[in-house]
Design a protein around this motif. Sequence first.
Motif, PDB file in Angstrom:
ATOM      1  N   THR A   4       0.713   1.285  -4.210  1.00 16.42           N
ATOM      2  CA  THR A   4      -0.640   1.672  -4.605  1.00 16.42           C
ATOM      3  C   THR A   4      -1.017   3.078  -4.147  1.00 16.42           C
ATOM      4  OG1 THR A   4      -1.634   0.602  -2.655  1.00 16.42           O
ATOM      5  CG2 THR A   4      -1.373  -0.726  -4.648  1.00 16.42           C
ATOM      6  N   ARG A   5      -0.639   3.473  -2.938  1.00 17.35           N
ATOM      7  CA  ARG A   5      -1.009   4.809  -2.459  1.00 17.35           C
ATOM      8  C   ARG A   5      -0.322   5.901  -3.258  1.00 17.35           C
ATOM      9  NH1 ARG A   5      -0.654   5.770   3.810  1.00 17.35           N
ATOM     10  NH2 ARG A   5      -2.697   4.715   3.747  1.00 17.35           N
ATOM     11  N   SER A  10      -8.005  -5.832  -7.645  1.00 17.99           N
ATOM     12  CA  SER A  10      -7.794  -4.560  -8.333  1.00 17.99           C
ATOM     13  C   SER A  10      -8.767  -4.446  -9.495  1.00 17.99           C
ATOM     14  CB  SER A  10      -6.355  -4.446  -8.844  1.00 17.99           C
ATOM     15  OG  SER A  10      -6.091  -3.151  -9.350  1.00 17.99           O
ATOM     16  N   ARG A  56       0.825  -1.217   0.000  1.00 16.98           N
ATOM     17  CA  ARG A  56       0.000   0.000   0.000  1.00 16.98           C
ATOM     18  C   ARG A  56       0.854   1.260   0.000  1.00 16.98           C
ATOM     19  NH1 ARG A  56      -2.285  -0.567   4.798  1.00 16.98           N
ATOM     20  NH2 ARG A  56      -0.730   0.781   5.773  1.00 16.98           N
ATOM     21  N   GLY A 110      -1.961   6.404  -6.557  1.00 17.09           N
ATOM     22  CA  GLY A 110      -3.388   6.690  -6.572  1.00 17.09           C
ATOM     23  C   GLY A 110      -4.233   5.495  -6.968  1.00 17.09           C
ATOM     24  N   ASP A 124      -6.949   0.631 -12.496  1.00 17.50           N
ATOM     25  CA  ASP A 124      -5.787   0.703 -11.609  1.00 17.50           C
ATOM     26  C   ASP A 124      -4.586  -0.016 -12.216  1.00 17.50           C
ATOM     27  OD1 ASP A 124      -6.965   2.237  -9.635  1.00 17.50           O
ATOM     28  OD2 ASP A 124      -6.514   0.827  -8.016  1.00 17.50           O
ATOM     29  N   THR A 138      -6.401   3.492  -5.759  1.00 19.16           N
ATOM     30  CA  THR A 138      -7.252   3.375  -4.573  1.00 19.16           C
ATOM     31  C   THR A 138      -8.132   2.132  -4.589  1.00 19.16           C
ATOM     32  OG1 THR A 138      -8.921   4.775  -5.629  1.00 19.16           O
ATOM     33  CG2 THR A 138      -7.297   5.872  -4.227  1.00 19.16           C
ATOM     34  N   ALA A 139      -8.296   1.509  -5.753  1.00 20.18           N
ATOM     35  CA  ALA A 139      -9.138   0.308  -5.849  1.00 20.18           C
ATOM     36  C   ALA A 139      -8.329  -0.966  -5.699  1.00 20.18           C
ATOM     37  CB  ALA A 139      -9.882   0.300  -7.185  1.00 20.18           C
TER      38      ALA A 139
END
Length: 396
Positions: free
Chosen positions: A229-230, A286, A225, A233, A290, A235-236
Amino acid sequence: MLRGTLPPLAAPGRAGGGPLSTPRLLRPGSPERAGLDPDEIGHLVGEVRDLTRGPRPWCAGAVVVVGRGPVIAAQEAAGWAVRYAAYDPETDAGVELPREWRVPMRTTTPFDLASLTKLFTTVAAVQQLERGTLGIDALVGAYVPEFTAAAEHGITVRQLLTHTSGLRPELPLYDCPDEAARLAALRTEAPVTAAGDYVYSDLNMLLLQRVLERLTRRPFDALIRDGITRPLGMTATGFGPRPDAAATEDQRKPWAKADRGMLRGTVHDENAWALGGVAGHAGLFSTARDLAVFCRTLLCGGSYGRARILGPDFVELMLAEPGLGFRVDQPWFMGELAGRGAAGHTGFTGTSLVLDPATDTFLVLLANTVHPRRRAADSGPRAAAGTRLARAARGR
């Protein structure tokens, strides 16, 4: 590469360069705006729709995203995220839900990524290579000495990333009575083939997960994360449960390894499930959009907008033949995209992605092919889609 000799990784979210070098974000467009042949892309999308049709389709539903550079040339959803209530072994067919109870596929539908999770584990490991905290040819036993078999047989980080450790494809961790037994099985599992021989194994990524957790002193889900992913962006994207995800399998013996019933939003892989849903080889959920961001980031040398998760040299290291974590030039699922340095991976649940640095293109195809039950693997439709994209890029 030796530990401590590589340049440090910039903080997540920092720009990878000046304003002129900041990669542009993905934006919706058309095949023409992306510089792709519209006829080939039209055929690609139409063929994906056809995969979801008929009484015994290749998949219940699918989402495809195709892009070149920062332009999304096509984005389409077809079929059903949930079509079946169960699998009937007597008729060898799915028990279909009434149409009003089915869940249509959307472009925003999350999927159980299965082995596409390995790509995120790989990026997390290569981030540590870039920081200089992990040595690619270092012994795994130097980081996790309690994994006695890996230490005894001299397994290295590179061998884990290239599936050349000699470890067998999997262990029946789902049959172990508790967490202590599962961990003991991993710690004592010895290679079954000679080091250097390619044997695709989930155990490589499970072991790499333990190395990364020990090295960073952070849980694996937080590592993915906060490091990937963070900042991007995405987010899914994350580990489950995801109750809004596409359904997978009516998981029952004898065709499956556990009796869990129809699965939706909990990880399909039995070992990942036994490990609590967070594992280095499977467990992430995901969306196609994404994953398009993920592909674009790698095609841009590890940066997306003003976020940087890797430097270009380390992306190149990861994607160059034979590939670290990523498969390179595999016609069986890439079609004619293979042969020029295209990289990607597939997942058992029906997921796949391919990125082609030579043409700056990517293809994300997510499908729930195991809904209502697993079948013999068939990557022909993936290869066909890859061929369509390769021809679309050549034809413009």
